[in-house]
Design a protein around this motif. Structure first.
Motif, PDB file in Angstrom:
ATOM      1  N   SER A 141      18.331  42.350  34.553  1.00 26.58           N
ATOM      2  CA  SER A 141      18.730  44.017  34.426  1.00 26.58           C
ATOM      3  C   SER A 141      17.677  44.392  33.371  1.00 26.58           C
ATOM      4  O   SER A 141      17.325  44.291  32.936  1.00 26.58           O
ATOM      5  N   ALA A 142      17.780  46.186  34.018  1.00 30.28           N
ATOM      6  CA  ALA A 142      17.232  47.309  33.290  1.00 30.28           C
ATOM      7  C   ALA A 142      18.297  47.446  31.897  1.00 30.28           C
ATOM      8  O   ALA A 142      19.061  46.926  32.625  1.00 30.28           O
ATOM      9  N   GLN A 143      16.977  47.753  31.262  1.00 31.26           N
ATOM     10  CA  GLN A 143      17.757  47.963  30.067  1.00 31.26           C
ATOM     11  C   GLN A 143      18.454  49.749  29.533  1.00 31.26           C
ATOM     12  O   GLN A 143      17.348  50.612  29.982  1.00 31.26           O
ATOM     13  N   ASP A 144      19.372  49.941  29.908  1.00 29.20           N
ATOM     14  CA  ASP A 144      20.553  51.669  29.370  1.00 29.20           C
ATOM     15  C   ASP A 144      19.832  50.964  27.444  1.00 29.20           C
ATOM     16  O   ASP A 144      20.420  51.447  27.120  1.00 29.20           O
ATOM     17  N   ARG A 145      19.131  52.461  27.275  1.00 24.45           N
ATOM     18  CA  ARG A 145      18.587  52.765  25.827  1.00 24.45           C
ATOM     19  C   ARG A 145      19.419  53.824  25.254  1.00 24.45           C
ATOM     20  O   ARG A 145      20.490  53.300  24.372  1.00 24.45           O
TER      21      ARG A 145
END
Length: 478
Positions: A141-145
């Motif tokens: 999953s892509a990371q929500d910074r």
């Protein structure tokens, strides 16, 4: 020209996407393209040997070949030739397509035989047939910074080549003085492929000492054809500078003759290599896929067993083999006559007489299939026996816990690694250990089950845990 072979051992999973798509699950190549090794050298050579970088990387003085799966790192392998066909139902026989005439196909129809082209796997010069390399699948999953969590709607998955496997490739040096320069940057622990700055892509490259090359077919009387096998992908330009899938005999390294397309077996492949420095794909390449076979009439093969033809040779494209031994067939029946090596699936049992090895191709192939079937049957019987005597405590363990056991068994390289990871780590920590495995001596019972069937390797526990998960599901439904 000198050709030096190297081994490439995967120290971690390696991701080599076979498409540029950014949506959906990514699938990986089953080989390591030569451009990866060229990139490893290019990453360092411009810093240390800039004056010779052009000659080595771009002028064709050095060619980095593709790496194929190897048998214990001792042999090179070659993509399965597309001219081999087997019966859809009975896979004990194989035929060489370019040796078949109309009468053969009429006979197949009368007997109800339907031929299917072989498109996967690899062959070794000694007669081993290797299946496609082992692969893993990872869901990321892509990371929500900003939120410091997984980004919503940004899940993706991709395949990777499983760690621990050994690949073999060769580098061709048209100028011997460049070998030491290349090896200074090529050998050792390196990183290749996608996500190599994260958990993937670590490999170890070493010199391959047991250099082997395929033998040519012995001269066959009363034939006037030459077989050209595509060892790697081939890319050709026509007189207008456009890519073409219809090369001339001269493009294949032959001085004359005519390609018989009816007897040739060609598959094509298009891709755009990614340029990491410019962070963009290069021009699309339209290639003839490795494993393709050309049948050229009225042509004589050159003295060299191998040759490099076409474009992008520095990255390993354009390698061909003339009349390779593994395409030898019976001239009258068309049956494949390459000698297969029979590798036993199980260790020899001491005290028992050694069975007589079959002498024919069919006998060797059937014996290998028999060994595989007997091994699978032995594991299934052992699993069923343990299921019948499973304790009440094991049956009450949740299916998710059994799924975890199965995951460890599937990924473990050997029984020692599985024993350590399972009984000294996974089953001894956390809430689940107290809830399930500490009760009723469940952990010790599973350990005893594992030790009783250790001869079957990690496959036993993988199948056993899968069946126990079904038992747990049925118990919950009740």
């Amino acid at each position: 020209m000198k050709e030096q072979y190297y081994t490439c051992k995967l120290l971690s999973d390696v991701v080599l996407n076979n498409k540029m798509a950014t949506e959906g699950n990514m699938t990986t190549l089953d080989y390591i393209a030569g451009s990866n090794f060229l990139g490893v050298v290019a990453n360092e050579i411009y810093k240390n040997q800039e004056g010779k970088a052009y000659k080595i990387l771009h002028a064709g003085d050095v060619s980095f070949g593709d790496a194929h799966i190897s048998l214990d790192g001792k042999e090179v392998s070659y993509a399965m030739p597309f001219s081999l066909f087997k019966d859809k139902l009975d896979k004990t026989k194989a035929w060489v397509h370019h040796l078949l005439e109309k009468s053969h196909f009429d006979n197949f129809r009368e007997k109800g035989i339907q031929l299917k082209q072989e498109r996967s796997g690899y062959l070794t010069p000694s007669g081993h047939i290797l299946k496609s390399p082992e692969k893993n699948f990872a869901l990321k999953s892509a990371q929500d910074r900003e939120e410091r969590r997984s980004k919503d709607g940004a899940m993706f998955g991709f395949e990777s080549l499983k760690a621990g496997q050994v690949y073999v490739f060769s580098v061709r040096y048209h100028n011997a003085e460049y070998q030491q320069i290349v090896e200074n940057f090529l050998l050792g622990e390196k990183r290749i492929g996608k996500s190599k700055t994260a958990q993937f892509g670590q490999v170890c490259i070493e010199k391959f000492k047991n250099e082997q090359a395929p033998k040519r077919i012995d001269s066959i009387p009363n034939t006037d054809y030459t077989i050209v096998y595509a060892e790697s992908n081939l890319c050709f330009f026509n007189e207008f500078g456009q890519t073409t899938f219809q090369p001339e005999p001269k493009d294949l390294g032959l001085s004359g003759g005519e390609i018989c397309w009816k007897k040739s077996q060609i598959r094509t492949y298009a891709y755009s290599p990614w340029n990491g420095i410019r962070n963009t794909p290069n021009t699309q390449r339209d290639c003839i896929l490795k494993g393709s076979v050309f049948y050229i009439k009225d042509a004589v093969a050159p003295e060299e067993k191998t040759n490099s033809v076409g474009e992008y040779q520095a990255e390993g494209l354009g390698r061909v083999i003339y009349n390779p031994k593994f395409l030898k067939g019976n001239q009258s029946t068309g049956e494949w006559e390459f000698e297969l090596f029979n590798e036993p699936n199980n260790p020899d049992n001491k005290g028992e007489s050694t069975p007589r090895e079959p002498q024919t191709n069919l006998g060797k192939f059937l014996n290998e299939l028999k060994g595989q079937k007997e091994n699978d049957l032995a594991i299934s019987k052992a699993v069923q026996l343990e299921l019948d005597s499973a304790t009440k405590g094991l049956k009450e363990i949740s299916s998710s816990q059994w799924g975890g056991v199965r995951a460890y068994a599937t990924k473990a390289k050997n029984v020692e690694e599985l024993r350590t990871n399972l009984f000294e780590d996974f089953l001894t920590h956390g809430v689940s250990a107290e809830k399930y495995w500490d009760k009723d001596r469940n952990r010790e019972t599973l350990r005893q089950t594992f030790e009783r069937n250790i001869e079957h390797g990690t496959s036993f526990l993988a199948k056993y845990s899968a069946e126990m998960a079904k038992v747990a599901t049925k118990s919950n439904e009740k």
